[in-house]
Structure formats: C-alpha cells, structure tokens
Design a protein around this motif. Structure first.
Motif, PDB file in Angstrom:
ATOM      1  N   SER A  71       0.802  -1.227   0.000  1.00 21.06           N
ATOM      2  CA  SER A  71       0.000   0.000   0.000  1.00 21.06           C
ATOM      3  C   SER A  71       0.838   1.282   0.000  1.00 21.06           C
ATOM      4  CB  SER A  71      -0.934  -0.001   1.212  1.00 21.06           C
ATOM      5  OG  SER A  71      -0.167  -0.010   2.404  1.00 21.06           O
ATOM      6  N   ILE A  72       2.147   1.164   0.115  1.00 21.66           N
ATOM      7  CA  ILE A  72       3.009   2.341   0.208  1.00 21.66           C
ATOM      8  C   ILE A  72       3.685   2.607  -1.138  1.00 21.66           C
ATOM      9  CG2 ILE A  72       5.031   3.349   1.347  1.00 21.66           C
ATOM     10  CD1 ILE A  72       4.286   1.764   3.842  1.00 21.66           C
ATOM     11  N   PHE A  74       7.544   9.199   0.898  1.00 24.80           N
ATOM     12  CA  PHE A  74       6.706   8.003   0.965  1.00 24.80           C
ATOM     13  C   PHE A  74       5.292   8.406   1.337  1.00 24.80           C
ATOM     14  CE2 PHE A  74      11.017   6.671   1.740  1.00 24.80           C
ATOM     15  CZ  PHE A  74      11.128   5.525   0.972  1.00 24.80           C
ATOM     16  N   PHE A  75       4.314   7.681   0.785  1.00 23.54           N
ATOM     17  CA  PHE A  75       2.924   7.964   1.113  1.00 23.54           C
ATOM     18  C   PHE A  75       2.078   6.707   0.971  1.00 23.54           C
ATOM     19  CE2 PHE A  75       3.088   8.445  -3.448  1.00 23.54           C
ATOM     20  CZ  PHE A  75       1.867   7.992  -3.901  1.00 23.54           C
ATOM     21  N   GLU A  76       0.936   6.770   1.625  1.00 25.42           N
ATOM     22  CA  GLU A  76      -0.092   5.730   1.545  1.00 25.42           C
ATOM     23  C   GLU A  76      -1.418   6.469   1.398  1.00 25.42           C
ATOM     24  OE1 GLU A  76      -0.835   1.653   3.948  1.00 25.42           O
ATOM     25  OE2 GLU A  76      -0.567   3.428   5.185  1.00 25.42           O
ATOM     26  N   ILE A  77      -2.325   5.916   0.640  1.00 23.83           N
ATOM     27  CA  ILE A  77      -3.610   6.564   0.398  1.00 23.83           C
ATOM     28  C   ILE A  77      -4.719   5.798   1.114  1.00 23.83           C
ATOM     29  CG2 ILE A  77      -5.314   7.159  -1.370  1.00 23.83           C
ATOM     30  CD1 ILE A  77      -3.003   7.641  -3.282  1.00 23.83           C
ATOM     31  N   ASP A  78      -5.480   6.525   1.928  1.00 17.95           N
ATOM     32  CA  ASP A  78      -6.683   5.981   2.580  1.00 17.95           C
ATOM     33  C   ASP A  78      -7.885   6.658   1.937  1.00 17.95           C
ATOM     34  OD1 ASP A  78      -5.301   4.393   4.431  1.00 17.95           O
ATOM     35  OD2 ASP A  78      -5.167   6.040   5.868  1.00 17.95           O
ATOM     36  N   ARG A  90      -1.384   9.792   3.633  1.00 16.36           N
ATOM     37  CA  ARG A  90      -0.533   9.579   4.813  1.00 16.36           C
ATOM     38  C   ARG A  90       0.917   9.701   4.354  1.00 16.36           C
ATOM     39  NH1 ARG A  90      -1.951   6.308   8.988  1.00 16.36           N
ATOM     40  NH2 ARG A  90      -0.457   4.733   8.323  1.00 16.36           N
ATOM     41  N   LEU A  91       1.646  10.639   4.934  1.00 11.79           N
ATOM     42  CA  LEU A  91       2.991  10.992   4.498  1.00 11.79           C
ATOM     43  C   LEU A  91       4.015  10.713   5.586  1.00 11.79           C
ATOM     44  CD1 LEU A  91       2.029  14.541   3.159  1.00 11.79           C
ATOM     45  CD2 LEU A  91       1.948  12.380   1.914  1.00 11.79           C
ATOM     46  N   GLY A  92       5.261  10.522   5.172  1.00 16.57           N
ATOM     47  CA  GLY A  92       6.353  10.354   6.125  1.00 16.57           C
ATOM     48  C   GLY A  92       7.301   9.266   5.692  1.00 16.57           C
ATOM     49  N   SER A  93       7.799   8.547   6.680  1.00 18.58           N
ATOM     50  CA  SER A  93       8.690   7.415   6.407  1.00 18.58           C
ATOM     51  C   SER A  93       7.838   6.150   6.339  1.00 18.58           C
ATOM     52  CB  SER A  93       9.732   7.286   7.515  1.00 18.58           C
ATOM     53  OG  SER A  93       9.114   6.896   8.726  1.00 18.58           O
ATOM     54  N   PRO A  94       8.345   5.091   5.706  1.00 21.21           N
ATOM     55  CA  PRO A  94       7.556   3.859   5.621  1.00 21.21           C
ATOM     56  C   PRO A  94       7.152   3.325   7.001  1.00 21.21           C
ATOM     57  CG  PRO A  94       9.408   3.734   4.117  1.00 21.21           C
ATOM     58  CD  PRO A  94       9.598   4.988   4.938  1.00 21.21           C
ATOM     59  N   GLU A  95       7.951   3.629   8.019  1.00 26.42           N
ATOM     60  CA  GLU A  95       7.647   3.159   9.376  1.00 26.42           C
ATOM     61  C   GLU A  95       6.623   4.035  10.092  1.00 26.42           C
ATOM     62  OE1 GLU A  95      11.267   2.138   7.665  1.00 26.42           O
ATOM     63  OE2 GLU A  95      10.951   4.133   8.529  1.00 26.42           O
ATOM     64  N   ARG A  96       6.480   5.285   9.645  1.00 28.20           N
ATOM     65  CA  ARG A  96       5.554   6.209  10.323  1.00 28.20           C
ATOM     66  C   ARG A  96       4.929   7.159   9.311  1.00 28.20           C
ATOM     67  NH1 ARG A  96       5.067  11.167  12.929  1.00 28.20           N
ATOM     68  NH2 ARG A  96       3.700  11.074  14.732  1.00 28.20           N
TER      69      ARG A  96
END
Length: 149
Positions: free
Chosen positions: A50-51, A64-68, A79-85
């Motif tokens: 998802s990232i 890095f980002f993930e989309i909700d 959702r932005l930041g590092s893959p861990e957060r």
C-alpha cells in the motif's frame, strides 16, 4: 489557540468539469499523484503493497505515502512520512454537483494540508504555494483523462 490565517492549515479548491466519482478516482490513484504532486513526482510502488514513493522536484528527496479512501464521503487522506511512520497530513475532498448546485458533470475538489510543528515558515509557505499550483495540475489532468475515456 485559534488562528484564522493559514498558519496551521491550508486549503485550496478547484471547480472541475468531471463527475465527482471521476475526480475521486483520480485523487485516489497513487500513480496519477506522481504526475501532479510536485513534492512526490514519478511515484512507484514500494515493497510494501500500500506504500508508494516519489521524489521532490524541489530537492530530489524521496518521499513516501499511503492513500486511505472513504468512497462514501468522497474523501482521500494522504498519509505521508517514512515507511515506518506515515501520518495523514494532506486530504482531498470531492464535493458532488448536487451539494452546491453545480452542473451534473461538475464537482469541487479541495486539498487541505495541516502544518507539522517542525515545519519552518519557509517550508510551510512553499507547501501552500505548491498546493495552489497543484490544484491546476490536478484539474487539467483529471479533465483531460475524462475526455479521453
């Protein structure tokens, strides 16, 4: 503290000549994001399903980002930041035609960003003016892709 200026959040809205569902699908597409997000160009999937990641046109930094998504409410959280957060710091909301009396193949798209406490004034200003430009890129690309279908 309440501040009516853009010190804590920034929003920009465009009138799109596409149905709301088309705009929502465009805003939820991580590969399309890589064509309009100046801070995360040329997006690619990562090893985590998802990232996605891309690179800033400003300094080349990898982001890095993930989309909700919430299809029922036509809201997209980035959702932005590092893959861990990854944190939801930017959101898009699509407002269908009937809410505001627009034409049947029109909608509003609003981008909203919230300022992180570690963001200095220069970086915050850059984010705000970037979103002002990005809404034009989003509108043009979304409308063009709709006309091609």
């Amino acid at each position: 503290m309440i501040n009516p200026s853009s010190q804590y959040a920034h929003s920009v809205t465009g009138l799109f000549d596409v149905p709301a569902e088309t705009a929502f699908a465009f805003m939820a597409d991580p590969i399309a994001l890589g064509q309009w997000s100046l801070g995360c160009m040329n997006t690619q999937p990562t090893k985590t399903a998802s990232i996605h990641s891309g690179h800033s046109l400003f300094d080349g930094a990898q982001g890095f980002f993930e989309i909700d998504t919430d299809p029922e409410r036509l809201i997209v959280d980035y959702r932005l930041g590092s893959p861990e957060r990854l944190v939801p710091r930017v959101s898009a909301r699509v407002v269908p035609a009937d809410i505001c009396g627009l034409g049947k193949e029109q909608c509003y798209v609003t981008l909203t960003a919230w300022r992180a406490t570690d963001m200095d004034d220069v970086r915050w200003h850059r984010l705000c003016v970037t979103h002002e430009a990005e809404i034009y890129l989003i509108k043009s690309q979304c409308e063009a892709s709709y006309r091609w279908t």
